[in-house]
Scaffold this motif. Structure first.
Motif, PDB file in Angstrom:
ATOM      1  N   GLY A 118       5.385   4.690  15.423  1.00  0.00           N
ATOM      2  CA  GLY A 118       4.445   5.650  14.861  1.00  0.00           C
ATOM      3  C   GLY A 118       5.072   6.253  13.615  1.00  0.00           C
ATOM      4  O   GLY A 118       6.289   6.284  13.488  1.00  0.00           O
ATOM      5  N   ALA A 119       4.270   6.695  12.705  1.00  0.00           N
ATOM      6  CA  ALA A 119       4.807   7.301  11.486  1.00  0.00           C
ATOM      7  C   ALA A 119       4.191   8.673  11.270  1.00  0.00           C
ATOM      8  O   ALA A 119       3.011   8.865  11.532  1.00  0.00           O
ATOM      9  CB  ALA A 119       4.516   6.404  10.299  1.00  0.00           C
ATOM     10  N   ARG A 272      -2.117   1.091  11.075  1.00  0.00           N
ATOM     11  CA  ARG A 272      -1.340   2.198  10.536  1.00  0.00           C
ATOM     12  C   ARG A 272      -0.397   1.600   9.496  1.00  0.00           C
ATOM     13  O   ARG A 272       0.375   0.696   9.807  1.00  0.00           O
ATOM     14  CB  ARG A 272      -0.563   2.904  11.632  1.00  0.00           C
ATOM     15  N   VAL A 273      -0.554   2.078   8.295  1.00  0.00           N
ATOM     16  CA  VAL A 273       0.151   1.463   7.169  1.00  0.00           C
ATOM     17  C   VAL A 273       1.016   2.498   6.473  1.00  0.00           C
ATOM     18  O   VAL A 273       0.589   3.636   6.283  1.00  0.00           O
ATOM     19  CB  VAL A 273      -0.879   0.894   6.156  1.00  0.00           C
ATOM     20  N   LEU A 274       2.214   2.089   6.127  1.00  0.00           N
ATOM     21  CA  LEU A 274       3.042   2.942   5.286  1.00  0.00           C
ATOM     22  C   LEU A 274       2.851   2.473   3.839  1.00  0.00           C
ATOM     23  O   LEU A 274       3.180   1.338   3.509  1.00  0.00           O
ATOM     24  CB  LEU A 274       4.522   2.823   5.677  1.00  0.00           C
ATOM     25  N   ASN A 300      -4.678  10.697   7.767  1.00  0.00           N
ATOM     26  CA  ASN A 300      -3.228  10.837   7.828  1.00  0.00           C
ATOM     27  C   ASN A 300      -2.777  11.084   9.270  1.00  0.00           C
ATOM     28  O   ASN A 300      -3.593  11.030  10.198  1.00  0.00           O
ATOM     29  CB  ASN A 300      -2.741  11.925   6.866  1.00  0.00           C
ATOM     30  N   ASP A 301      -1.477  11.349   9.457  1.00  0.00           N
ATOM     31  CA  ASP A 301      -0.923  11.497  10.796  1.00  0.00           C
ATOM     32  C   ASP A 301      -1.452  12.733  11.523  1.00  0.00           C
ATOM     33  O   ASP A 301      -1.297  12.862  12.719  1.00  0.00           O
ATOM     34  CB  ASP A 301       0.600  11.528  10.728  1.00  0.00           C
ATOM     35  N   LYS A 302      -2.050  13.648  10.779  1.00  0.00           N
ATOM     36  CA  LYS A 302      -2.611  14.836  11.430  1.00  0.00           C
ATOM     37  C   LYS A 302      -4.103  14.672  11.692  1.00  0.00           C
ATOM     38  O   LYS A 302      -4.790  15.628  12.057  1.00  0.00           O
ATOM     39  CB  LYS A 302      -2.362  16.079  10.565  1.00  0.00           C
ATOM     40  N   LYS A 305      -8.892  13.426   7.106  1.00  0.00           N
ATOM     41  CA  LYS A 305      -9.474  12.367   6.278  1.00  0.00           C
ATOM     42  C   LYS A 305      -8.915  12.424   4.863  1.00  0.00           C
ATOM     43  O   LYS A 305      -8.838  13.494   4.254  1.00  0.00           O
ATOM     44  CB  LYS A 305     -10.995  12.523   6.212  1.00  0.00           C
ATOM     45  N   LEU A 306      -8.526  11.265   4.346  1.00  0.00           N
ATOM     46  CA  LEU A 306      -7.982  11.217   2.991  1.00  0.00           C
ATOM     47  C   LEU A 306      -8.864  10.324   2.125  1.00  0.00           C
ATOM     48  O   LEU A 306      -9.428   9.346   2.610  1.00  0.00           O
ATOM     49  CB  LEU A 306      -6.563  10.637   3.000  1.00  0.00           C
ATOM     50  N   LYS A 307      -8.935  10.660   0.844  1.00  0.00           N
ATOM     51  CA  LYS A 307      -9.625   9.779  -0.099  1.00  0.00           C
ATOM     52  C   LYS A 307      -8.632   8.813  -0.707  1.00  0.00           C
ATOM     53  O   LYS A 307      -8.958   7.699  -1.074  1.00  0.00           O
ATOM     54  CB  LYS A 307     -10.293  10.611  -1.201  1.00  0.00           C
ATOM     55  N   GLU A 308      -7.405   9.285  -0.834  1.00  0.00           N
ATOM     56  CA  GLU A 308      -6.351   8.411  -1.354  1.00  0.00           C
ATOM     57  C   GLU A 308      -4.995   8.805  -0.794  1.00  0.00           C
ATOM     58  O   GLU A 308      -4.807   9.922  -0.322  1.00  0.00           O
ATOM     59  CB  GLU A 308      -6.339   8.440  -2.879  1.00  0.00           C
ATOM     60  N   ALA A 309      -4.064   7.842  -0.821  1.00  0.00           N
ATOM     61  CA  ALA A 309      -2.731   8.082  -0.281  1.00  0.00           C
ATOM     62  C   ALA A 309      -1.696   7.411  -1.166  1.00  0.00           C
ATOM     63  O   ALA A 309      -1.819   6.238  -1.512  1.00  0.00           O
ATOM     64  CB  ALA A 309      -2.642   7.545   1.144  1.00  0.00           C
ATOM     65  N   GLY A 310      -0.679   8.176  -1.546  1.00  0.00           N
ATOM     66  CA  GLY A 310       0.359   7.681  -2.451  1.00  0.00           C
ATOM     67  C   GLY A 310       1.603   7.202  -1.725  1.00  0.00           C
ATOM     68  O   GLY A 310       1.626   7.107  -0.495  1.00  0.00           O
ATOM     69  N   PRO A 311       2.675   6.892  -2.487  1.00  0.00           N
ATOM     70  CA  PRO A 311       3.907   6.347  -1.927  1.00  0.00           C
ATOM     71  C   PRO A 311       4.517   7.191  -0.807  1.00  0.00           C
ATOM     72  O   PRO A 311       4.485   8.416  -0.873  1.00  0.00           O
ATOM     73  CB  PRO A 311       4.851   6.319  -3.140  1.00  0.00           C
ATOM     74  N   SER A 312       5.018   6.506   0.203  1.00  0.00           N
ATOM     75  CA  SER A 312       5.663   7.083   1.387  1.00  0.00           C
ATOM     76  C   SER A 312       4.693   7.783   2.333  1.00  0.00           C
ATOM     77  O   SER A 312       5.124   8.499   3.230  1.00  0.00           O
ATOM     78  CB  SER A 312       6.788   8.061   1.011  1.00  0.00           C
ATOM     79  N   THR A 313       3.394   7.600   2.128  1.00  0.00           N
ATOM     80  CA  THR A 313       2.427   8.210   3.033  1.00  0.00           C
ATOM     81  C   THR A 313       2.033   7.222   4.130  1.00  0.00           C
ATOM     82  O   THR A 313       1.644   6.099   3.837  1.00  0.00           O
ATOM     83  CB  THR A 313       1.134   8.619   2.285  1.00  0.00           C
ATOM     84  N   PRO A 314       2.146   7.643   5.386  1.00  0.00           N
ATOM     85  CA  PRO A 314       1.616   6.805   6.458  1.00  0.00           C
ATOM     86  C   PRO A 314       0.145   7.137   6.683  1.00  0.00           C
ATOM     87  O   PRO A 314      -0.210   8.306   6.793  1.00  0.00           O
ATOM     88  CB  PRO A 314       2.451   7.209   7.673  1.00  0.00           C
ATOM     89  N   VAL A 315      -0.686   6.130   6.721  1.00  0.00           N
ATOM     90  CA  VAL A 315      -2.113   6.355   6.937  1.00  0.00           C
ATOM     91  C   VAL A 315      -2.654   5.400   7.992  1.00  0.00           C
ATOM     92  O   VAL A 315      -2.129   4.307   8.194  1.00  0.00           O
ATOM     93  CB  VAL A 315      -2.944   6.153   5.640  1.00  0.00           C
TER      94      VAL A 315
END
Ligand code: GTP
Ligand code: MG
Length: 370
Positions: A118-119, A272-274, A300-302, A305-315
């Motif tokens: 899990g991330a 689940r992608v990093l 995200n992990d919480k 809802k996200l529209k976009e996710a940048g580097p080092s974000t687990p989604v």
């Protein structure tokens, strides 16, 4: 499974086929010139001739980099460090991660054993840190090995009342192979029979020497359960991150790694992608391993809802046609057709290599040393 015929082998060794056949017979292998040799026989034969064999089985390689846009130095921006927690069974990995998140994962897990990677992301002193939770059982060694490939820093948890155990050593080996900095978290210091100095002593054998003993390994005494020393541990992670200067270009198509994936009854395939490079946006087409998809929703992990996710974000993303595998490479594409074509091509390559069509040793793979 056959890999190379006797004739081909003889040619590679610059020997007569008849001589090779004789030699094989001597080594206890009956063979004709067109017979395919298995890897053991090839190895045996090669070593008998004083030749080293390097095996290159062309499995489905991660060629995603070739599709990725190149970065200029000025495109690179600071990104959160990705931290993996490793260590022996029951030394407190889940409890530690849990304590850091201040939620309770251990209780919800089947038998208290972590089943998946899990991330999660936490924030401290205004800086983010991404954690990957890795399972502690031998059976998950390969998964953990993959975990080390996406990680920047490895925390090795050692229970102070137990000591250095087989999976502690394994974890050190993984971290060293991945060439990532190690922080040792000596856990369970709240226990009356704990002996943190003994752990330090034991780990010097593995070239993990604390700074106060002239080495350069960071040791943190903690109690995951009593939440002692966690602030310091997070500070040490940020310190390492500051020194290492982890960077990525957020302004391009996303590339990352599948951490875990499953078929959800309601949502369909979920991955689940990093995200490691670029930014992933809802609506982006992508390839994950041999699967194709289009980001339908992203949380995200919480659970936000996200529209976009940048580097080092687990989604967690939905919108896949199939379930990819943990460790699969992930790449977003602007062009949906291209993504689909690449996924299909990768699926075919994978099938071929599984059928062994690709695992033949070619002549180029044999290296003559003497
Ligand atoms: P696996 O996932 O099975 O490999 O174990 P793990 O390394 O995740 O260990 P886990 O966090 O499940 O902890 C194992 C046991 O040790 C649990 O009963 C925890 O409550 C206990 N434990 C973890 N950290 C501490 C600590 O700092 N002090 C004490 N006293 N117990 C702890
Ligand atoms: Mg665990």
């Amino acid at each position: 499974r056959g890999t190379m015929t006797v004739g081909e082998m003889a040619k590679a060794l610059h020997k007569d086929a008849s001589e090779v056949i004789k030699k094989l017979l001597f080594l206890g292998v009956m063979a004709t010139i067109n017979q395919e040799l298995d890897l053991d026989a090839i190895q045996l034969l090669a070593s008998d001739y004083g030749v080293e064999v390097e095996l290159k089985i062309p499995v489905e390689e991660d060629k995603f980099e070739q599709f990725e846009e190149k970065d200029e130095e000025e495109d690179l921006m600071e990104r959160p460090p990705v931290v993996t927690i490793m260590g022996h069974v029951d030394h407190g990995k889940t409890t530690l991660l849990d304590a850091i998140r201040k939620t309770n994962v251990t209780e919800g897990e089947a038998g208290g054993i972590t089943q998946h990677i899990g991330a999660y992301q936490v924030e401290t002193h205004g800086k983010k840190i991404t954690f990957l939770d890795t399972p502690g059982h031998e059976a998950f060694t390969s998964m953990r090995a993959r975990g080390a490939q996406v990680t920047d820093i490895t925390i090795i948890v050692v229970a102070a009342d137990d000591g250095v155990m087989p999976q502690t050593i394994e974890a050190i080996a993984h971290a060293k192979a991945a060439k990532v900095p190690i922080i040792v978290a000596v856990n369970k210091i709240d226990k009356p029979d704990s002996n943190p100095d003994r752990i330090k002593q034991e780990l010097t054998e593995y070239e993990l020497v604390p700074e106060e003993w002239g080495g350069d390994t960071i040791f943190c005494n903690i109690s995951a359960k009593q939440r002692i020393g966690l602030e310091n541990l997070l500070d040490m992670i940020l310190l390492v991150a500051e020194v290492q200067e982890y960077k990525a270009n957020p302004n391009k198509r996303a590339r990352g790694t599948v951490i875990e994936a499953e078929l959800d009854k309601g949502k369909g395939p979920v991955a689940r992608v990093l995200i490691q490079h670029g930014t992933l946006k809802v609506g982006d087409s992508f390839v994950a391993g041999v699967c194709f998809g289009r980001v339908r929703a992203m949380v995200n992990d919480k659970g936000k809802k996200l529209k976009e996710a940048g580097p080092s974000t687990p989604v967690e993303i939905t919108g896949l046609t199939e379930v990819p595998q943990a460790g699969d490479p992930f790449l977003a594409f602007e062009d949906e057709r291209k993504a689909r074509a690449i996924a299909e091509k990768r699926a075919i390559t994978l099938r071929q290599s599984e059928m062994g069509a690709n695992s033949r040793v070619t002549l180029d793979d044999l290296y003559k040393q003497i």
